[in-house]
Design a protein around this motif. Structure first.
Motif, PDB file in Angstrom:
ATOM      1  N   MET A 142       0.838  -1.170   0.000  1.00 44.81           N
ATOM      2  CA  MET A 142       0.000   0.000   0.000  1.00 44.81           C
ATOM      3  C   MET A 142       0.890   1.244   0.000  1.00 44.81           C
ATOM      4  SD  MET A 142      -2.655   1.370   2.884  1.00 44.81           S
ATOM      5  CE  MET A 142      -4.108   0.555   2.302  1.00 44.81           C
ATOM      6  N   ARG A 143       0.519   2.225  -0.793  1.00 45.82           N
ATOM      7  CA  ARG A 143       1.275   3.481  -0.851  1.00 45.82           C
ATOM      8  C   ARG A 143       0.983   4.322   0.380  1.00 45.82           C
ATOM      9  NH1 ARG A 143      -0.491   5.152  -6.877  1.00 45.82           N
ATOM     10  NH2 ARG A 143       0.165   3.237  -7.847  1.00 45.82           N
ATOM     11  N   ARG A 144       2.035   4.971   0.891  1.00 48.92           N
ATOM     12  CA  ARG A 144       1.871   5.911   2.007  1.00 48.92           C
ATOM     13  C   ARG A 144       2.265   7.285   1.507  1.00 48.92           C
ATOM     14  NH1 ARG A 144       1.899   4.449   7.810  1.00 48.92           N
ATOM     15  NH2 ARG A 144       2.817   6.498   7.828  1.00 48.92           N
ATOM     16  N   SER A 145       1.273   8.060   1.101  1.00 49.52           N
ATOM     17  CA  SER A 145       1.512   9.397   0.557  1.00 49.52           C
ATOM     18  C   SER A 145       1.787  10.383   1.671  1.00 49.52           C
ATOM     19  CB  SER A 145       0.276   9.878  -0.214  1.00 49.52           C
ATOM     20  OG  SER A 145      -0.025   8.990  -1.252  1.00 49.52           O
ATOM     21  N   GLY A 146       2.776  11.243   1.442  1.00 48.72           N
ATOM     22  CA  GLY A 146       3.078  12.299   2.388  1.00 48.72           C
ATOM     23  C   GLY A 146       1.990  13.358   2.389  1.00 48.72           C
ATOM     24  N   ALA A 147       1.920  14.115   3.473  1.00 47.42           N
ATOM     25  CA  ALA A 147       0.909  15.175   3.606  1.00 47.42           C
ATOM     26  C   ALA A 147       1.073  16.239   2.520  1.00 47.42           C
ATOM     27  CB  ALA A 147       1.002  15.811   4.989  1.00 47.42           C
ATOM     28  N   TRP A 148       2.239  16.374   1.940  1.00 50.02           N
ATOM     29  CA  TRP A 148       2.504  17.360   0.902  1.00 50.02           C
ATOM     30  C   TRP A 148       1.930  16.936  -0.452  1.00 50.02           C
ATOM     31  CZ3 TRP A 148       5.273  15.640  -3.279  1.00 50.02           C
ATOM     32  CH2 TRP A 148       6.001  14.456  -3.096  1.00 50.02           C
ATOM     33  N   MET A 149       1.530  15.689  -0.586  1.00 49.96           N
ATOM     34  CA  MET A 149       1.077  15.159  -1.872  1.00 49.96           C
ATOM     35  C   MET A 149      -0.408  15.407  -2.094  1.00 49.96           C
ATOM     36  SD  MET A 149       3.193  11.595  -2.199  1.00 49.96           S
ATOM     37  CE  MET A 149       2.975  11.450  -3.980  1.00 49.96           C
ATOM     38  N   THR A 150      -0.787  15.459  -3.386  1.00 49.16           N
ATOM     39  CA  THR A 150      -2.187  15.563  -3.777  1.00 49.16           C
ATOM     40  C   THR A 150      -2.564  14.317  -4.571  1.00 49.16           C
ATOM     41  OG1 THR A 150      -1.835  16.600  -5.942  1.00 49.16           O
ATOM     42  CG2 THR A 150      -1.903  18.073  -4.015  1.00 49.16           C
ATOM     43  N   ILE A 151      -3.830  14.139  -4.833  1.00 47.18           N
ATOM     44  CA  ILE A 151      -4.287  12.998  -5.638  1.00 47.18           C
ATOM     45  C   ILE A 151      -3.659  13.034  -7.033  1.00 47.18           C
ATOM     46  CG2 ILE A 151      -6.367  14.177  -6.466  1.00 47.18           C
ATOM     47  CD1 ILE A 151      -7.777  11.428  -6.305  1.00 47.18           C
ATOM     48  N   TRP A 152      -3.376  14.225  -7.519  1.00 40.13           N
ATOM     49  CA  TRP A 152      -2.799  14.363  -8.859  1.00 40.13           C
ATOM     50  C   TRP A 152      -1.380  13.819  -8.916  1.00 40.13           C
ATOM     51  CZ3 TRP A 152      -6.855  14.866 -11.500  1.00 40.13           C
ATOM     52  CH2 TRP A 152      -7.903  15.655 -11.059  1.00 40.13           C
ATOM     53  N   ASP A 153      -0.662  13.844  -7.807  1.00 44.52           N
ATOM     54  CA  ASP A 153       0.727  13.384  -7.800  1.00 44.52           C
ATOM     55  C   ASP A 153       0.830  11.907  -8.148  1.00 44.52           C
ATOM     56  OD1 ASP A 153       1.497  15.944  -7.122  1.00 44.52           O
ATOM     57  OD2 ASP A 153       1.605  15.518  -4.985  1.00 44.52           O
ATOM     58  N   ASP A 154      -0.021  11.076  -7.573  1.00 41.13           N
ATOM     59  CA  ASP A 154      -0.005   9.653  -7.914  1.00 41.13           C
ATOM     60  C   ASP A 154      -0.297   9.450  -9.396  1.00 41.13           C
ATOM     61  OD1 ASP A 154       0.493   9.105  -5.248  1.00 41.13           O
ATOM     62  OD2 ASP A 154      -1.115   7.636  -5.060  1.00 41.13           O
ATOM     63  N   ARG A 155      -1.269  10.194  -9.903  1.00 37.61           N
ATOM     64  CA  ARG A 155      -1.613  10.060 -11.327  1.00 37.61           C
ATOM     65  C   ARG A 155      -0.466  10.512 -12.221  1.00 37.61           C
ATOM     66  NH1 ARG A 155      -7.870  12.035 -11.080  1.00 37.61           N
ATOM     67  NH2 ARG A 155      -8.642  10.175 -10.042  1.00 37.61           N
ATOM     68  N   ILE A 156       0.186  11.609 -11.860  1.00 43.66           N
ATOM     69  CA  ILE A 156       1.344  12.082 -12.629  1.00 43.66           C
ATOM     70  C   ILE A 156       2.426  11.009 -12.645  1.00 43.66           C
ATOM     71  CG2 ILE A 156       3.285  13.713 -12.599  1.00 43.66           C
ATOM     72  CD1 ILE A 156       1.218  15.848 -11.627  1.00 43.66           C
ATOM     73  N   LEU A 157       2.723  10.447 -11.491  1.00 42.78           N
ATOM     74  CA  LEU A 157       3.755   9.409 -11.407  1.00 42.78           C
ATOM     75  C   LEU A 157       3.376   8.170 -12.214  1.00 42.78           C
ATOM     76  CD1 LEU A 157       4.703   9.746  -7.642  1.00 42.78           C
ATOM     77  CD2 LEU A 157       6.142  10.346  -9.611  1.00 42.78           C
ATOM     78  N   GLU A 158       2.116   7.793 -12.186  1.00 49.83           N
ATOM     79  CA  GLU A 158       1.664   6.627 -12.948  1.00 49.83           C
ATOM     80  C   GLU A 158       1.831   6.850 -14.447  1.00 49.83           C
ATOM     81  OE1 GLU A 158      -2.260   6.250 -11.356  1.00 49.83           O
ATOM     82  OE2 GLU A 158      -1.551   5.166  -9.581  1.00 49.83           O
ATOM     83  N   VAL A 159       1.479   8.044 -14.931  1.00 47.99           N
ATOM     84  CA  VAL A 159       1.655   8.355 -16.353  1.00 47.99           C
ATOM     85  C   VAL A 159       3.145   8.394 -16.691  1.00 47.99           C
ATOM     86  CG1 VAL A 159       1.300  10.098 -18.155  1.00 47.99           C
ATOM     87  CG2 VAL A 159      -0.555   9.568 -16.556  1.00 47.99           C
ATOM     88  N   ALA A 160       3.952   9.004 -15.815  1.00 47.34           N
ATOM     89  CA  ALA A 160       5.405   9.073 -16.056  1.00 47.34           C
ATOM     90  C   ALA A 160       6.016   7.677 -16.104  1.00 47.34           C
ATOM     91  CB  ALA A 160       6.081   9.914 -14.979  1.00 47.34           C
ATOM     92  N   ARG A 161       5.501   6.769 -15.284  1.00 48.27           N
ATOM     93  CA  ARG A 161       6.009   5.386 -15.277  1.00 48.27           C
ATOM     94  C   ARG A 161       5.700   4.702 -16.611  1.00 48.27           C
ATOM     95  NH1 ARG A 161       2.889   1.886 -11.244  1.00 48.27           N
ATOM     96  NH2 ARG A 161       1.323   2.369 -12.810  1.00 48.27           N
ATOM     97  N   ASP A 162       4.555   5.011 -17.192  1.00 49.34           N
ATOM     98  CA  ASP A 162       4.116   4.329 -18.406  1.00 49.34           C
ATOM     99  C   ASP A 162       4.652   4.935 -19.694  1.00 49.34           C
ATOM    100  OD1 ASP A 162       2.706   2.633 -16.740  1.00 49.34           O
ATOM    101  OD2 ASP A 162       0.792   3.673 -17.019  1.00 49.34           O
ATOM    102  N   ARG A 163       5.292   6.090 -19.595  1.00 46.79           N
ATOM    103  CA  ARG A 163       5.834   6.775 -20.774  1.00 46.79           C
ATOM    104  C   ARG A 163       7.330   7.006 -20.587  1.00 46.79           C
ATOM    105  NH1 ARG A 163       1.408  11.013 -22.878  1.00 46.79           N
ATOM    106  NH2 ARG A 163      -0.426   9.731 -22.499  1.00 46.79           N
ATOM    107  N   ASP A 164       8.002   7.317 -21.664  1.00 46.52           N
ATOM    108  CA  ASP A 164       9.438   7.607 -21.568  1.00 46.52           C
ATOM    109  C   ASP A 164       9.683   8.899 -20.802  1.00 46.52           C
ATOM    110  OD1 ASP A 164      10.163   5.331 -22.988  1.00 46.52           O
ATOM    111  OD2 ASP A 164      10.178   6.376 -24.907  1.00 46.52           O
ATOM    112  N   SER A 165       8.809   9.880 -20.992  1.00 44.78           N
ATOM    113  CA  SER A 165       8.938  11.163 -20.320  1.00 44.78           C
ATOM    114  C   SER A 165       7.574  11.856 -20.342  1.00 44.78           C
ATOM    115  CB  SER A 165       9.993  12.047 -21.006  1.00 44.78           C
ATOM    116  OG  SER A 165       9.579  12.353 -22.330  1.00 44.78           O
ATOM    117  N   VAL A 166       7.457  12.900 -19.513  1.00 44.11           N
ATOM    118  CA  VAL A 166       6.217  13.680 -19.471  1.00 44.11           C
ATOM    119  C   VAL A 166       6.547  15.163 -19.383  1.00 44.11           C
ATOM    120  CG1 VAL A 166       4.801  11.870 -18.421  1.00 44.11           C
ATOM    121  CG2 VAL A 166       6.012  13.469 -16.950  1.00 44.11           C
TER     122      VAL A 166
END
Length: 105
Positions: free
Chosen positions: A1-25
């Motif tokens: 399970m992911r433990r997101s820091g208080a500084w993170m937003t819901i968008w951060d996980d989505r950004i990271l997921e897209v970055a993982r699936d592409r060469d760059s963003v």
């Protein structure tokens, strides 16, 4: 399970997921995916924040790639809480189901 820091937003996980699936963003590419209901400027700020916390690497010209730390966060191996050290949480080795620091198989 992911433990997101208080500084993170819901968008951060989505950004990271897209970055993982592409060469760059980039902010423009992320905005064009339609996954984000925030402005390109807000996406750019989130990219910078993720870079500041070592989850993305800035290559220049607004282009980012995911780091090993970002990959490990998405895999649930590390926490992004600011007051917790990064540590691998391996629950498979502990008899009570709670991982012990430094017990990474």
């Amino acid at each position: 399970m992911r433990r997101s820091g208080a500084w993170m937003t819901i968008w951060d996980d989505r950004i990271l997921e897209v970055a993982r699936d592409r060469d760059s963003v980039s902010p423009k590419e992320l905005e064009e995916t339609g996954y984000f209901r925030i402005s390109r400027q807000q996406i750019s700020r989130r990219l910078s924040k993720l870079k500041d916390h070592g989850l993305l690497q800035h290559l220049g010209n607004g282009v980012y790639i995911i780091t090993e730390r970002g990959e490990r966060y998405l895999a649930g191996e590390i926490s992004t809480y600011e007051d917790e050290p990064d540590e691998i949480r391996d629950t498979s080795e502990s008899p009570n189901g709670v991982g012990e620091p430094g017990n990474a198989g």
